[in-house]
Design a protein around this motif. Structure first.
Motif, PDB file in Angstrom:
ATOM      1  N   ARG A  13     -62.502  32.685  22.603  1.00 61.12           N
ATOM      2  CA  ARG A  13     -62.521  31.220  22.581  1.00 61.12           C
ATOM      3  C   ARG A  13     -62.007  30.647  23.894  1.00 61.12           C
ATOM      4  NH1 ARG A  13     -60.122  31.682  16.541  1.00 61.12           N
ATOM      5  NH2 ARG A  13     -62.112  31.622  15.411  1.00 61.12           N
ATOM      6  N   ARG A  14     -60.927  31.228  24.409  1.00 56.66           N
ATOM      7  CA  ARG A  14     -60.382  30.740  25.674  1.00 56.66           C
ATOM      8  C   ARG A  14     -61.381  30.937  26.819  1.00 56.66           C
ATOM      9  NH1 ARG A  14     -54.001  32.697  25.837  1.00 56.66           N
ATOM     10  NH2 ARG A  14     -53.252  31.337  24.149  1.00 56.66           N
ATOM     11  N   ASN A  15     -62.105  32.038  26.790  1.00 49.45           N
ATOM     12  CA  ASN A  15     -63.066  32.301  27.850  1.00 49.45           C
ATOM     13  C   ASN A  15     -64.239  31.325  27.801  1.00 49.45           C
ATOM     14  OD1 ASN A  15     -63.467  34.343  30.065  1.00 49.45           O
ATOM     15  ND2 ASN A  15     -65.472  34.493  29.060  1.00 49.45           N
ATOM     16  N   LEU A  16     -64.660  30.974  26.589  1.00 47.72           N
ATOM     17  CA  LEU A  16     -65.720  29.975  26.456  1.00 47.72           C
ATOM     18  C   LEU A  16     -65.238  28.627  26.982  1.00 47.72           C
ATOM     19  CD1 LEU A  16     -68.464  28.979  25.466  1.00 47.72           C
ATOM     20  CD2 LEU A  16     -67.444  28.656  23.193  1.00 47.72           C
ATOM     21  N   ILE A  17     -64.017  28.240  26.629  1.00 48.18           N
ATOM     22  CA  ILE A  17     -63.468  26.973  27.115  1.00 48.18           C
ATOM     23  C   ILE A  17     -63.421  26.959  28.636  1.00 48.18           C
ATOM     24  CG2 ILE A  17     -61.376  25.552  27.209  1.00 48.18           C
ATOM     25  CD1 ILE A  17     -60.821  26.458  24.305  1.00 48.18           C
ATOM     26  N   ALA A  18     -62.963  28.072  29.245  1.00 48.04           N
ATOM     27  CA  ALA A  18     -62.883  28.146  30.701  1.00 48.04           C
ATOM     28  C   ALA A  18     -64.262  28.069  31.340  1.00 48.04           C
ATOM     29  CB  ALA A  18     -62.181  29.449  31.110  1.00 48.04           C
ATOM     30  N   THR A  19     -65.253  28.708  30.718  1.00 52.32           N
ATOM     31  CA  THR A  19     -66.614  28.679  31.255  1.00 52.32           C
ATOM     32  C   THR A  19     -67.190  27.268  31.204  1.00 52.32           C
ATOM     33  OG1 THR A  19     -66.968  30.974  30.539  1.00 52.32           O
ATOM     34  CG2 THR A  19     -68.929  29.651  31.010  1.00 52.32           C
ATOM     35  N   VAL A  20     -66.985  26.585  30.087  1.00 47.53           N
ATOM     36  CA  VAL A  20     -67.471  25.207  29.952  1.00 47.53           C
ATOM     37  C   VAL A  20     -66.743  24.284  30.917  1.00 47.53           C
ATOM     38  CG1 VAL A  20     -67.565  23.225  28.377  1.00 47.53           C
ATOM     39  CG2 VAL A  20     -68.245  25.497  27.571  1.00 47.53           C
ATOM     40  N   THR A  21     -65.450  24.497  31.096  1.00 50.17           N
ATOM     41  CA  THR A  21     -64.684  23.688  32.044  1.00 50.17           C
ATOM     42  C   THR A  21     -65.238  23.829  33.454  1.00 50.17           C
ATOM     43  OG1 THR A  21     -62.646  23.803  30.739  1.00 50.17           O
ATOM     44  CG2 THR A  21     -62.405  23.359  33.082  1.00 50.17           C
ATOM     45  N   ALA A  22     -65.523  25.078  33.865  1.00 51.48           N
ATOM     46  CA  ALA A  22     -66.060  25.304  35.204  1.00 51.48           C
ATOM     47  C   ALA A  22     -67.454  24.710  35.360  1.00 51.48           C
ATOM     48  CB  ALA A  22     -66.102  26.807  35.501  1.00 51.48           C
ATOM     49  N   LEU A  23     -68.258  24.785  34.303  1.00 49.58           N
ATOM     50  CA  LEU A  23     -69.630  24.264  34.366  1.00 49.58           C
ATOM     51  C   LEU A  23     -69.662  22.750  34.449  1.00 49.58           C
ATOM     52  CD1 LEU A  23     -72.720  24.658  34.150  1.00 49.58           C
ATOM     53  CD2 LEU A  23     -72.442  24.616  31.648  1.00 49.58           C
ATOM     54  N   THR A  24     -68.838  22.081  33.662  1.00 48.42           N
ATOM     55  CA  THR A  24     -68.904  20.623  33.543  1.00 48.42           C
ATOM     56  C   THR A  24     -67.892  19.884  34.404  1.00 48.42           C
ATOM     57  OG1 THR A  24     -67.339  20.565  31.692  1.00 48.42           O
ATOM     58  CG2 THR A  24     -69.691  20.846  31.158  1.00 48.42           C
ATOM     59  N   GLY A  25     -66.805  20.557  34.800  1.00 50.29           N
ATOM     60  CA  GLY A  25     -65.738  19.872  35.527  1.00 50.29           C
ATOM     61  C   GLY A  25     -64.839  19.056  34.627  1.00 50.29           C
ATOM     62  N   LEU A  26     -64.982  19.225  33.307  1.00 52.90           N
ATOM     63  CA  LEU A  26     -64.162  18.491  32.348  1.00 52.90           C
ATOM     64  C   LEU A  26     -63.070  19.391  31.773  1.00 52.90           C
ATOM     65  CD1 LEU A  26     -66.696  16.422  30.210  1.00 52.90           C
ATOM     66  CD2 LEU A  26     -64.808  15.497  31.562  1.00 52.90           C
ATOM     67  N   ARG A  27     -61.848  18.910  31.764  1.00 53.35           N
ATOM     68  CA  ARG A  27     -60.767  19.633  31.102  1.00 53.35           C
ATOM     69  C   ARG A  27     -60.910  19.454  29.592  1.00 53.35           C
ATOM     70  NH1 ARG A  27     -57.123  17.584  33.631  1.00 53.35           N
ATOM     71  NH2 ARG A  27     -56.415  19.249  34.997  1.00 53.35           N
ATOM     72  N   VAL A  28     -60.858  20.545  28.851  1.00 52.81           N
ATOM     73  CA  VAL A  28     -61.001  20.505  27.396  1.00 52.81           C
ATOM     74  C   VAL A  28     -59.620  20.344  26.765  1.00 52.81           C
ATOM     75  CG1 VAL A  28     -61.686  21.806  25.341  1.00 52.81           C
ATOM     76  CG2 VAL A  28     -63.112  21.882  27.412  1.00 52.81           C
ATOM     77  N   ASP A  29     -59.441  19.288  25.972  1.00 53.38           N
ATOM     78  CA  ASP A  29     -58.164  19.016  25.306  1.00 53.38           C
ATOM     79  C   ASP A  29     -58.097  19.628  23.914  1.00 53.38           C
ATOM     80  OD1 ASP A  29     -57.089  17.174  27.359  1.00 53.38           O
ATOM     81  OD2 ASP A  29     -58.790  15.925  26.747  1.00 53.38           O
ATOM     82  N   HIS A  30     -59.247  19.662  23.231  1.00 50.86           N
ATOM     83  CA  HIS A  30     -59.257  20.169  21.857  1.00 50.86           C
ATOM     84  C   HIS A  30     -60.513  20.986  21.604  1.00 50.86           C
ATOM     85  CE1 HIS A  30     -55.667  18.084  20.642  1.00 50.86           C
ATOM     86  NE2 HIS A  30     -56.159  16.923  21.040  1.00 50.86           N
ATOM     87  N   TYR A  31     -60.412  21.857  20.596  1.00 51.18           N
ATOM     88  CA  TYR A  31     -61.476  22.802  20.284  1.00 51.18           C
ATOM     89  C   TYR A  31     -61.743  22.774  18.781  1.00 51.18           C
ATOM     90  CZ  TYR A  31     -63.719  27.454  19.870  1.00 51.18           C
ATOM     91  OH  TYR A  31     -64.577  28.496  19.601  1.00 51.18           O
ATOM     92  N   ALA A  32     -63.031  22.709  18.414  1.00 55.73           N
ATOM     93  CA  ALA A  32     -63.426  22.754  17.003  1.00 55.73           C
ATOM     94  C   ALA A  32     -64.597  23.722  16.862  1.00 55.73           C
ATOM     95  CB  ALA A  32     -63.827  21.362  16.511  1.00 55.73           C
ATOM     96  N   GLU A  33     -64.469  24.663  15.946  1.00 61.23           N
ATOM     97  CA  GLU A  33     -65.480  25.708  15.753  1.00 61.23           C
ATOM     98  C   GLU A  33     -65.893  25.745  14.284  1.00 61.23           C
ATOM     99  OE1 GLU A  33     -64.521  29.691  17.375  1.00 61.23           O
ATOM    100  OE2 GLU A  33     -64.915  30.422  15.340  1.00 61.23           O
ATOM    101  N   ILE A  34     -67.195  25.818  14.040  1.00 59.89           N
ATOM    102  CA  ILE A  34     -67.702  25.885  12.670  1.00 59.89           C
ATOM    103  C   ILE A  34     -68.643  27.072  12.545  1.00 59.89           C
ATOM    104  CG2 ILE A  34     -69.592  24.274  13.175  1.00 59.89           C
ATOM    105  CD1 ILE A  34     -69.282  23.257  10.272  1.00 59.89           C
ATOM    106  N   ASN A  35     -68.592  27.774  11.399  1.00 54.54           N
ATOM    107  CA  ASN A  35     -69.423  28.952  11.209  1.00 54.54           C
ATOM    108  C   ASN A  35     -70.652  28.655  10.349  1.00 54.54           C
ATOM    109  OD1 ASN A  35     -68.727  29.230   8.356  1.00 54.54           O
ATOM    110  ND2 ASN A  35     -66.746  29.984   9.046  1.00 54.54           N
ATOM    111  N   LEU A  36     -71.549  29.628  10.266  1.00 59.20           N
ATOM    112  CA  LEU A  36     -72.819  29.447   9.559  1.00 59.20           C
ATOM    113  C   LEU A  36     -72.642  29.024   8.104  1.00 59.20           C
ATOM    114  CD1 LEU A  36     -74.871  32.575  10.727  1.00 59.20           C
ATOM    115  CD2 LEU A  36     -75.201  30.218  11.442  1.00 59.20           C
ATOM    116  N   TYR A  37     -71.867  29.794   7.372  1.00 59.37           N
ATOM    117  CA  TYR A  37     -71.724  29.537   5.943  1.00 59.37           C
ATOM    118  C   TYR A  37     -71.049  28.188   5.695  1.00 59.37           C
ATOM    119  CZ  TYR A  37     -70.372  30.180   1.062  1.00 59.37           C
ATOM    120  OH  TYR A  37     -70.189  30.024  -0.289  1.00 59.37           O
ATOM    121  N   GLY A  38     -70.038  27.895   6.498  1.00 55.86           N
ATOM    122  CA  GLY A  38     -69.349  26.622   6.328  1.00 55.86           C
ATOM    123  C   GLY A  38     -70.258  25.443   6.586  1.00 55.86           C
ATOM    124  N   PHE A  39     -71.102  25.557   7.605  1.00 56.69           N
ATOM    125  CA  PHE A  39     -72.064  24.494   7.889  1.00 56.69           C
ATOM    126  C   PHE A  39     -72.944  24.241   6.668  1.00 56.69           C
ATOM    127  CE2 PHE A  39     -76.202  23.040   9.286  1.00 56.69           C
ATOM    128  CZ  PHE A  39     -75.886  22.012  10.155  1.00 56.69           C
TER     129      PHE A  39
END
Length: 404
Positions: free
Chosen positions: A177-203
């Motif tokens: 999860r941290r690596n995904l956040i870092a990758t998105v931060t580098a791609l967009t230039g936006l600092r991520v403050d919060h994270y929300a993840e949902i799985n298949l069954y829950g959806f």
């Protein structure tokens, strides 16, 4: 274009928060049951998010300190939010294969909420097949692999060092999860403050809890891979059918980009259902929604959802706009990852910075932020956008846009 799409950002990031807010009105016990049972993880790290950033990563885009940026992630997981494998019966129903614990990220959206409710918020979709530099030194690959690559590498390291399987899985998942956040931060230039993840069954379960979600298709679809068999026109989907609708990618003219647009349209319908159908005033629906969320959602551990929900009460739907990052070729050949979506990180960051500037200065009567027509040539950028602004013809909020 549909007025309900203006609600998308609010609904996407606070479905769980809205459920909790409704639970407060429903009762003290329901509220605490929801908070106590939600799964959290320590994924937000100051600075560079705790993992090596890709070479040449930019300085993060400036913004008011009180603004909030959320990374919303939908994972193709065969487990629930607590890490428990789904039953064979559920997997067969979802057409999800084996419960192997693999977690590719099928849906990724960055949502930026300004502290000032008079200014515009925006949500930006990140196509899963975007070919980008992956944080942590993993090279250039599809964006949706950032989570799995870091998780698998960390898991191997921990197991080789004698860490038990359960503890290793937990630590490795956090690393992913941290690596995904870092990758998105580098791609967009936006600092991520919060994270929300949902799985298949829950959806799937959330759509049941709200009584189904209205959608509309331009043409009938018959996809054997996802099991999506739907007629053309308007219809209401829930459970496994809703999951098939958002997961289909074979047979769509625009491939991954069409899938993104379908997800956007679906979330617009979910917005309509939650905020217009009395969901949060119905104790039975609130209970079902809370129960489904506790097995579906993982949040960063320091997120105060109730305060966030209260903050959003002053953010009106007409102050939320929805975008997709600029893309170039949708069929970029790659050495190891098959066909991918070509993106230029500099163009993505410039696009996001323009959004920040536009939406931080807007008060409802400023610029509309309409993208310029694509330029011809190798460097052309196709900006996929679903948006409703003040100078366009509004459509009744009960309607839903038709998509491929």
């Amino acid at each position: 274009m549909n007025k309900t799409l203006r609600w998308t950002a609010r609904t996407v990031v606070v479905t769980m928060s809205a459920a909790l807010f409704g639970a407060i009105a429903f009762g003290y016990y329901t509220y605490h049951r929801a908070v106590d049972n939600l799964v959290t993880d320590d994924v937000i790290v100051a600075g560079d998010q705790g993992v090596p950033m890709p070479p040449g990563s930019p300085t993060l885009a400036p913004r008011p300190a009180e603004d909030t940026t959320i990374l919303l992630v939908g994972v193709d997981s065969r487990t629930d939010a607590h890490g428990h494998p789904l039953s064979r019966e559920v997997l067969d129903e979802l057409r999800a294969g084996n419960a192997d614990g693999e977690q590719n990220t099928d849906t990724m959206m960055v949502v930026h909420i300004p502290a000032d409710p008079t200014k515009h918020a925006f949500a930006v979709s990140l196509p899963r097949d975007s070919y980008v530099d992956i944080a942590g030194g993993f090279g250039t690959h599809k964006l949706n692999s950032a989570y799995a690559r870091a998780k698998n590498a960390k898991l191997t390291e921990l197991l080789n060092n004698g860490v038990g399987q359960a503890d290793a899985e937990k630590q490795a998942t956090t690393a992913g999860r941290r690596n995904l956040i870092a990758t998105v931060t580098a791609l967009t230039g936006l600092r991520v403050d919060h994270y929300a993840e949902i799985n298949l069954y829950g959806f799937s379960e959330i759509t049941k809890a709200v009584g189904g979600v209205p959608v509309c298709l331009n043409e009938s679809v018959h996809d054997k891979y996802s099991g999506a068999y739907f007629p053309a026109g308007k219809q209401t989907l829930k459970g496994v059918d809703a999951l098939k609708f958002v997961r289909q990618r074979h047979g769509l003219p625009g491939g991954d980009l069409d899938r993104v647009r379908r997800q956007q349209a679906f979330l617009a319908g979910l917005a309509n259902r939650i905020f217009s159908a009395g969901t949060l005033t119905d104790p039975g629906k609130v209970t079902s929604l809370v129960d489904s969320l506790t097995n579906a959602v993982v949040l960063d551990k320091n997120w105060d959802l109730v305060s966030f929900a209260q903050q959003l009460q002053s953010l009106t739907g007409d102050r939320v706009r929805f975008f997709t990052i600029p893309t170039i070729r949708p069929d970029l050949p790659t050495p190891y990852d098959g066909s991918a979506v070509e993106v230029d990180p500099a163009q993505v960051r410039s696009f996001v910075q323009e959004l920040l500037a536009d939406h931080q200065s807007s008060t409802g009567s400023g610029r509309t932020g309409k993208p310029e027509p694509p330029k011809k040539g190798k460097s052309s950028v196709v900006v996929q956008r679903i948006n409703q602004t003040a100078d366009e013809h509004p459509i009744d909020a009960s309607e839903v846009p038709c998509v491929n």
